[in-house]
Design a protein around this motif. Structure first.
Motif, PDB file in Angstrom:
ATOM      1  N   GLN B  14      83.762 136.849  41.624  1.00  0.00           N
ATOM      2  CA  GLN B  14      83.880 137.118  40.191  1.00  0.00           C
ATOM      3  C   GLN B  14      83.962 135.781  39.457  1.00  0.00           C
ATOM      4  N   GLU B  15      83.348 135.730  38.307  1.00  0.00           N
ATOM      5  CA  GLU B  15      83.412 134.524  37.486  1.00  0.00           C
ATOM      6  C   GLU B  15      84.874 134.114  37.297  1.00  0.00           C
ATOM      7  N   GLN B  39      70.935 125.370  46.691  1.00  0.00           N
ATOM      8  CA  GLN B  39      69.543 125.617  46.333  1.00  0.00           C
ATOM      9  C   GLN B  39      69.487 126.778  45.345  1.00  0.00           C
ATOM     10  N   PRO B  40      69.379 126.479  44.049  1.00  0.00           N
ATOM     11  CA  PRO B  40      69.251 127.541  43.037  1.00  0.00           C
ATOM     12  C   PRO B  40      67.855 128.143  43.078  1.00  0.00           C
ATOM     13  N   SER B  80      86.047 126.531  43.214  1.00  0.00           N
ATOM     14  CA  SER B  80      87.099 127.025  42.320  1.00  0.00           C
ATOM     15  C   SER B  80      86.519 127.304  40.943  1.00  0.00           C
ATOM     16  N   ASP B  81      87.162 128.246  40.214  1.00  0.00           N
ATOM     17  CA  ASP B  81      86.725 128.564  38.850  1.00  0.00           C
ATOM     18  C   ASP B  81      85.212 128.792  38.820  1.00  0.00           C
ATOM     19  N   SER B  82      84.744 129.723  39.633  1.00  0.00           N
ATOM     20  CA  SER B  82      83.301 129.950  39.790  1.00  0.00           C
ATOM     21  C   SER B  82      82.623 130.217  38.450  1.00  0.00           C
ATOM     22  N   GLN B  83      81.441 129.654  38.322  1.00  0.00           N
ATOM     23  CA  GLN B  83      80.646 129.815  37.109  1.00  0.00           C
ATOM     24  C   GLN B  83      79.318 130.487  37.450  1.00  0.00           C
ATOM     25  N   LEU B  84      78.698 131.097  36.431  1.00  0.00           N
ATOM     26  CA  LEU B  84      77.433 131.788  36.663  1.00  0.00           C
ATOM     27  C   LEU B  84      76.388 130.840  37.257  1.00  0.00           C
ATOM     28  N   GLY B  85      76.442 129.588  36.862  1.00  0.00           N
ATOM     29  CA  GLY B  85      75.487 128.607  37.373  1.00  0.00           C
ATOM     30  C   GLY B  85      75.696 128.225  38.827  1.00  0.00           C
ATOM     31  N   ILE B 103      70.411 118.834  60.338  1.00  0.00           N
ATOM     32  CA  ILE B 103      70.362 120.158  60.957  1.00  0.00           C
ATOM     33  C   ILE B 103      71.016 121.116  59.969  1.00  0.00           C
ATOM     34  N   PHE B 104      70.266 122.108  59.543  1.00  0.00           N
ATOM     35  CA  PHE B 104      70.758 123.026  58.527  1.00  0.00           C
ATOM     36  C   PHE B 104      71.193 124.356  59.131  1.00  0.00           C
ATOM     37  N   GLY B 105      72.216 124.960  58.515  1.00  0.00           N
ATOM     38  CA  GLY B 105      72.502 126.352  58.778  1.00  0.00           C
ATOM     39  C   GLY B 105      71.486 127.229  58.064  1.00  0.00           C
ATOM     40  N   LYS B 106      71.573 128.531  58.276  1.00  0.00           N
ATOM     41  CA  LYS B 106      70.602 129.441  57.675  1.00  0.00           C
ATOM     42  C   LYS B 106      70.941 129.801  56.238  1.00  0.00           C
ATOM     43  N   GLY B 107      72.082 129.367  55.765  1.00  0.00           N
ATOM     44  CA  GLY B 107      72.401 129.536  54.357  1.00  0.00           C
ATOM     45  C   GLY B 107      73.265 130.742  54.052  1.00  0.00           C
ATOM     46  N   THR B 108      73.990 130.641  52.946  1.00  0.00           N
ATOM     47  CA  THR B 108      74.772 131.743  52.396  1.00  0.00           C
ATOM     48  C   THR B 108      74.343 131.938  50.950  1.00  0.00           C
ATOM     49  N   LYS B 109      73.941 133.161  50.630  1.00  0.00           N
ATOM     50  CA  LYS B 109      73.540 133.461  49.257  1.00  0.00           C
ATOM     51  C   LYS B 109      74.770 133.871  48.464  1.00  0.00           C
ATOM     52  N   LEU B 110      75.111 133.073  47.455  1.00  0.00           N
ATOM     53  CA  LEU B 110      76.284 133.339  46.632  1.00  0.00           C
ATOM     54  C   LEU B 110      75.871 133.981  45.315  1.00  0.00           C
ATOM     55  N   SER B 111      76.464 135.124  45.026  1.00  0.00           N
ATOM     56  CA  SER B 111      76.275 135.774  43.725  1.00  0.00           C
ATOM     57  C   SER B 111      77.562 135.634  42.927  1.00  0.00           C
ATOM     58  N   VAL B 112      77.439 135.422  41.630  1.00  0.00           N
ATOM     59  CA  VAL B 112      78.589 135.302  40.746  1.00  0.00           C
ATOM     60  C   VAL B 112      78.510 136.415  39.707  1.00  0.00           C
ATOM     61  N   LYS B 113      79.541 137.254  39.679  1.00  0.00           N
ATOM     62  CA  LYS B 113      79.554 138.402  38.765  1.00  0.00           C
ATOM     63  C   LYS B 113      80.283 138.046  37.483  1.00  0.00           C
TER      64      LYS B 113
END
Lengths: 112, 114
Positions: B14-15, B39-40, B80-85, B103-113
């Motif tokens: 949550q935002e 990566q946006p 902290s203090d997540s923002q839509l961006g 060496i990269f991981g496969k990534g985590t997709k973060l959504s901000v509500k």
């Protein structure tokens, strides 16, 4: 500073065609590399260079060639494009081996 | 083989709230760097934060901080203090050694509500 630049941003090729993806950096970085990014995966190293005149293979080099005639430029050549090369390609550079890498904006390549 | 594992394919926050993204890695090196990249949708890879393994102090960059546990080979990212961006794919990366690649991981997709 422009940082790391890549051209083109988008490209569509037919199977068997060849092309060159351009990469340039203006930060005087010795280390440059090419990665490909496929859905659901991180980035995988194709080729890299530790300085002008020196290149070597990475994890997935087949079907690609590189050269490094200057510190600034590191082009990636696809010799005979295949559908398996459909991907997003990133060029990156860093000042020293092991430090953070700075990435170009990427090229989305589709091979039909 | 050196690997990087991100066990959370997707996360949501949550935002204005705080979220932690997990990362574990495997290496035989004693001195190395770890990174988090963002990566946006524009697909540009942006460095978020860097941690030197020889430093015990956790790295911090404004709202972004890491929890680095060297013995456990764990490197989590706290926003902290997540923002839509902040909505983006986040990749954990580890310096791979002689080739100089990450060496990269496969990534985590973060959504901000909102």
């Amino acid at each position: 500073n422009a940082g790391v630049t890549q051209t083109p941003k988008f490209q569509v090729l037919k199977t068997g065609q060849s092309m060159t993806l351009q990469c340039a950096q203006d930060m005087n970085h010795e280390y440059m590399s090419w990665y490909r990014q496929d859905p659901g995966m991180g980035l995988r190293l194709i080729h890299y260079s530790v300085g002008a005149g020196i290149t070597d293979q990475g994890e997935v080099p087949n079907g690609y060639n590189v050269s490094r005639s200057t510190t600034e430029d590191f082009p990636l050549r696809l010799l005979s494009a295949a559908p398996s090369q459909t991907s997003v390609y990133f060029c990156a550079s860093s000042y020293l081996l092991g430090l953070e890498q700075y990435f170009g904006p990427g090229t989305r390549l589709t091979v039909t | 083989a050196q690997t990087v594992t991100q066990s959370q394919p997707e996360m949501s926050v949550q935002e204005a709230e705080t979220v932690t993204l997990s990362c574990t890695y495997d290496t035989s090196e004693s001195d190395y760097y770890l990174f988090w990249y963002k990566q946006p949708p524009s697909r540009q890879m942006i460095l978020v934060i860097r941690q030197e393994a020889y430093k015990q102090q956790n790295a911090t960059e404004n709202r972004f901080s890491v929890n680095f546990q060297k013995a456990a080979k764990s490197f989590s990212l706290k926003i902290s203090d997540s923002q839509l961006g902040d909505a983006a794919m986040y990749f954990c990366a580890h310096y791979g050694g002689s080739q100089g690649n990450l060496i990269f991981g496969k990534g985590t997709k973060l959504s901000v509500k909102p």
